[in-house]
Scaffold this motif. Structure first.
Motif, mmCIF file in Angstrom:
data_model
loop_
_atom_site.group_PDB
_atom_site.id
_atom_site.type_symbol
_atom_site.label_atom_id
_atom_site.label_comp_id
_atom_site.label_asym_id
_atom_site.label_seq_id
_atom_site.Cartn_x
_atom_site.Cartn_y
_atom_site.Cartn_z
ATOM 1 N N PHE A 35 0.833 -1.200 0.000
ATOM 2 C CA PHE A 35 0.000 0.000 0.000
ATOM 3 C C PHE A 35 0.871 1.254 0.000
ATOM 4 O O PHE A 35 0.658 2.182 -0.789
ATOM 5 N N GLN A 36 1.875 1.287 0.877
ATOM 6 C CA GLN A 36 2.762 2.449 0.937
ATOM 7 C C GLN A 36 3.543 2.623 -0.368
ATOM 8 O O GLN A 36 3.750 3.746 -0.836
ATOM 9 N N LEU A 37 3.966 1.514 -0.964
ATOM 10 C CA LEU A 37 4.698 1.593 -2.224
ATOM 11 C C LEU A 37 3.817 2.178 -3.331
ATOM 12 O O LEU A 37 4.268 3.015 -4.125
ATOM 13 N N ALA A 38 2.551 1.764 -3.378
ATOM 14 C CA ALA A 38 1.637 2.298 -4.393
ATOM 15 C C ALA A 38 1.446 3.804 -4.222
ATOM 16 O O ALA A 38 1.419 4.555 -5.207
ATOM 17 N N LEU A 39 1.329 4.261 -2.971
ATOM 18 C CA LEU A 39 1.168 5.695 -2.726
ATOM 19 C C LEU A 39 2.418 6.469 -3.143
ATOM 20 O O LEU A 39 2.324 7.577 -3.693
ATOM 21 N N ILE A 51 -0.916 1.581 -9.979
ATOM 22 C CA ILE A 51 -2.129 0.771 -10.133
ATOM 23 C C ILE A 51 -1.804 -0.714 -10.002
ATOM 24 O O ILE A 51 -2.513 -1.463 -9.313
ATOM 25 N N GLU A 52 -0.727 -1.163 -10.633
ATOM 26 C CA GLU A 52 -0.371 -2.578 -10.548
ATOM 27 C C GLU A 52 0.039 -2.959 -9.130
ATOM 28 O O GLU A 52 -0.282 -4.052 -8.652
ATOM 29 N N THR A 53 0.751 -2.073 -8.439
ATOM 30 C CA THR A 53 1.138 -2.358 -7.057
ATOM 31 C C THR A 53 -0.086 -2.438 -6.159
ATOM 32 O O THR A 53 -0.176 -3.304 -5.278
ATOM 33 N N MET A 54 -1.053 -1.551 -6.382
ATOM 34 C CA MET A 54 -2.261 -1.577 -5.553
ATOM 35 C C MET A 54 -3.086 -2.830 -5.827
ATOM 36 O O MET A 54 -3.739 -3.362 -4.917
ATOM 37 N N ARG A 55 -3.050 -3.329 -7.040
ATOM 38 C CA ARG A 55 -3.732 -4.601 -7.317
ATOM 39 C C ARG A 55 -3.148 -5.705 -6.436
ATOM 40 O O ARG A 55 -3.880 -6.509 -5.853
ATOM 41 N N SER A 56 -1.815 -5.750 -6.352
ATOM 42 C CA SER A 56 -1.158 -6.758 -5.517
ATOM 43 C C SER A 56 -1.514 -6.566 -4.055
ATOM 44 O O SER A 56 -1.744 -7.532 -3.318
ATOM 45 N N CYS A 57 -1.578 -5.308 -3.635
ATOM 46 C CA CYS A 57 -1.923 -4.996 -2.249
ATOM 47 C C CYS A 57 -3.299 -5.547 -1.895
ATOM 48 O O CYS A 57 -3.479 -6.192 -0.861
ATOM 49 N N LEU A 58 -4.277 -5.318 -2.756
ATOM 50 C CA LEU A 58 -5.646 -5.744 -2.460
ATOM 51 C C LEU A 58 -5.822 -7.249 -2.638
ATOM 52 O O LEU A 58 -6.746 -7.844 -2.074
ATOM 53 N N HIS A 59 -4.939 -7.867 -3.419
ATOM 54 C CA HIS A 59 -4.982 -9.329 -3.548
ATOM 55 C C HIS A 59 -4.620 -9.994 -2.224
ATOM 56 O O HIS A 59 -5.178 -11.034 -1.861
ATOM 57 N N THR A 60 -3.700 -9.372 -1.486
ATOM 58 C CA THR A 60 -3.283 -9.939 -0.196
ATOM 59 C C THR A 60 -4.083 -9.374 0.973
ATOM 60 O O THR A 60 -4.079 -9.949 2.054
ATOM 61 N N GLY A 61 -4.758 -8.226 0.759
ATOM 62 C CA GLY A 61 -5.550 -7.615 1.830
ATOM 63 C C GLY A 61 -6.963 -7.357 1.356
ATOM 64 O O GLY A 61 -7.358 -6.207 1.133
ATOM 65 N N ALA A 62 -7.732 -8.415 1.178
ATOM 66 C CA ALA A 62 -9.051 -8.306 0.546
ATOM 67 C C ALA A 62 -10.020 -7.410 1.312
ATOM 68 O O ALA A 62 -10.937 -6.848 0.730
ATOM 69 N N GLY A 63 -9.847 -7.258 2.617
ATOM 70 C CA GLY A 63 -10.780 -6.447 3.399
ATOM 71 C C GLY A 63 -10.271 -5.053 3.709
ATOM 72 O O GLY A 63 -10.799 -4.385 4.599
ATOM 73 N N PHE A 64 -9.269 -4.601 2.969
ATOM 74 C CA PHE A 64 -8.601 -3.332 3.254
ATOM 75 C C PHE A 64 -9.373 -2.197 2.581
ATOM 76 O O PHE A 64 -9.112 -1.832 1.446
ATOM 77 N N MET A 65 -10.341 -1.610 3.305
ATOM 78 C CA MET A 65 -11.244 -0.627 2.710
ATOM 79 C C MET A 65 -10.509 0.633 2.254
ATOM 80 O O MET A 65 -10.805 1.190 1.188
#
Length: 521
Positions: A35-39, A51-65
């Protein structure tokens, strides 16, 4: 380590990026790190990588609103020709709303995106679903959230309703809608002829300005983005602005030339390329570069040089020609002047009252008399690729580096410092450039351009909701102004004194003193 490599503005972002990548090499599923890397990547203008980094972030943190919310904003920043960013953001928000039904932000993001895309009826349907509370009516947070209530009220208000929006606005005021709900509620009381209640909320906004100005600034920032007409979304993106300026004949005369080189087709018109220094720009900001040694400004002699300059991020970027022979201050440093324009109304002109003299559009707008002055940290050298010599917006919206920035009220003193006749030369030229630009942009918002989907500009204008845009000018050595940027300002910035004067005028609580704005038409 990052702090040690940084400056007064914070840790060095490239050092941060390197450290975060090392951590992810050791622990690929570290959600917070992704998440920090995407920001950081978004801060550096690397939208595709973010965008690609955030995809990876949400793949591992599915409930991260929070991650979903930031991801949606990133997708909206991509200005591809086919609006792919908007389409993917819509799917994202829809999935989040289904999975996290009781989270108000999911519904707010989804519904306001639909309205920005010209789909008011769909937005109303989404908000109705949020208010129901699920099949068993057990989810209560959305229907108790002030912004959800206000957004549904706004959509219904624009459709011509008054009873339900009034009720929803009043609920929103007590549920956290704040100054934004007060402003919209005041408008609906004015339309109904209820002067007593309209005056009550006008006084409440004046008290808010006195007691809690930060809340007033944040409220208008929400109005300026969430409830703006979708027509503005297009023209404030760099690609949309460049296309409109080219079509209106203002490119090369008031606005510098700009080139979009992504996926050009044989049927596209040939590019009339002019060599020079070029800056790479994203949808709403200047592009930082893919690594520490990649400048944001490059000398380009051919269109192929522009293609190489933009590289893999060409879908998200375009190249704008820098102003040749820019005026400089003091020790030869380039500068830009940032004004704030309040557009109070856009409509087709009445035959007997052609507001701008063109017969195409009637624009009611004012501009701040003062401005924010930004001075580049390095001495200007034409043809050089040192960002510090070319760029005057470093430090804005998270860019690394810094500029000297000041709020200028005494324009005569600035004119003397810059060696220009402000009243006789610079100011008339700047206001004329703004008039021509607004006419060119707003002419496409009336008549055949009134409707974007089922969003009507005429209906929106009947609610009298102003729009504030930031206009950045660079003067050349002859004193001619060049409009180098038109964007969404950061109204909540506590140091933006000139902008806050425009916000107070837009919210109708500026007071009885001398106005800080001047009419353009």
């Amino acid at each position: 380590e990052a702090k040690a490599a940084g400056s007064e503005t914070g840790p060095d972002p490239f050092e941060c990026e390197d450290l975060l990548n090392k951590i992810l090499t050791l622990e690929p599923d570290f959600t917070a790190c992704s998440f920090q890397l995407a920001l950081i990547q978004r801060r550096l203008g690397r939208h595709a990588a973010a965008i690609e980094t955030m995809r990876s972030c949400l793949h591992t943190g599915a409930g991260f609103m929070t991650g979903y919310s930031q991801f949606g904003q990133m997708l909206e920043q991509v200005h591809g020709k086919e609006c792919r960013g908007f389409q993917e953001a819509e799917l994202l928000y829809a999935n989040v709303a289904q999975r996290y039904f009781d989270h108000p932000d999911a519904w707010i993001g989804f519904s306001t995106l639909l309205m920005r895309h010209g789909r008011v009826n769909d937005a109303i349907a989404v908000l109705r679903a949020a208010m129901v509370g699920g099949p068993e009516g057990k989810f209560v947070k959305p229907r108790q959230d002030g912004v959800v209530l206000m957004t549904l009220a706004f959509a219904q208000h624009m459709r011509g309703h008054s009873a339900e929006p009034t009720s929803l606005y009043m609920l929103s005021v007590t549920a956290g809608g704040g100054s934004a709900a007060m402003f919209l509620l005041r408008r609906i009381f004015e339309d109904c002829g209820d002067d007593e209640n309209a005056d009550t909320y006008a006084e409440a906004l004046t008290r808010m300005k006195r007691d809690s100005p930060q809340e007033l600034w944040r409220a208008f920032e929400a109005i300026n983005w969430m409830y703006a007409a979708p027509h503005w979304v297009t023209v404030l993106g760099k690609l949309g602005l460049a296309e409109r300026m080219r079509a209106s004949g203002l490119e090369g005369r008031i606005v510098p030339r700009a080139y979009d080189v992504y996926e050009r087709k044989e049927s596209d018109p040939p590019i009339d390329f002019i060599p020079g220094d070029y800056v790479a720009k994203g949808k709403n900001r200047v592009y930082e570069g893919t690594h520490p040694d990649a400048p944001r400004v490059r000398r380009c002699e051919r269109i192929e040089d522009v293609e190489a300059f933009l590289g893999d991020d060409a879908e998200c970027l375009l190249a704008q020609r820098c102003v040749s022979d820019p005026a400089t201050l003091d020790d030869g440093r380039k500068y830009s002047l940032h004004f704030y324009v309040v557009v109070f109304g856009v409509s087709s002109p009445e035959p007997e009252n052609d507001g701008d003299g063109t017969g195409t559009v009637d624009v009611r707008a004012k501009v701040t008399k003062g401005f924010r002055l930004c001075v580049a940290p390095g001495r200007y050298v034409e043809g050089g690729e040192d960002d510090d010599a070319h760029l005057t917006n470093r430090g804005v919206r998270g860019d690394s580096g810094t500029v000297d920035s000041a709020e200028i009220d005494d324009v005569a003193a600035f004119g003397a410092r810059a060696g220009i006749d402000w009243e006789a030369q610079a100011w008339p030229a700047i206001t004329n450039a703004l008039r021509e630009t607004l006419i060119a942009l707003c002419a496409g918002m009336v008549g055949d351009g009134d409707a974007v989907g089922d969003f009507s500009m005429a209906a929106h204008q009947s609610m009298r909701i102003p729009k504030i845009v930031e206009a950045a000018f660079v003067l050349d050595v002859s004193g001619a102004p060049w409009l180098v940027d038109l964007c969404q300002p950061e109204c909540s910035n506590p140091r933006a004194k000139t902008l806050h004067a425009a916000v107070e005028e837009a919210m109708g609580c500026a007071g009885d003193g001398e106005s800080a704005l001047e009419s353009l038409f």
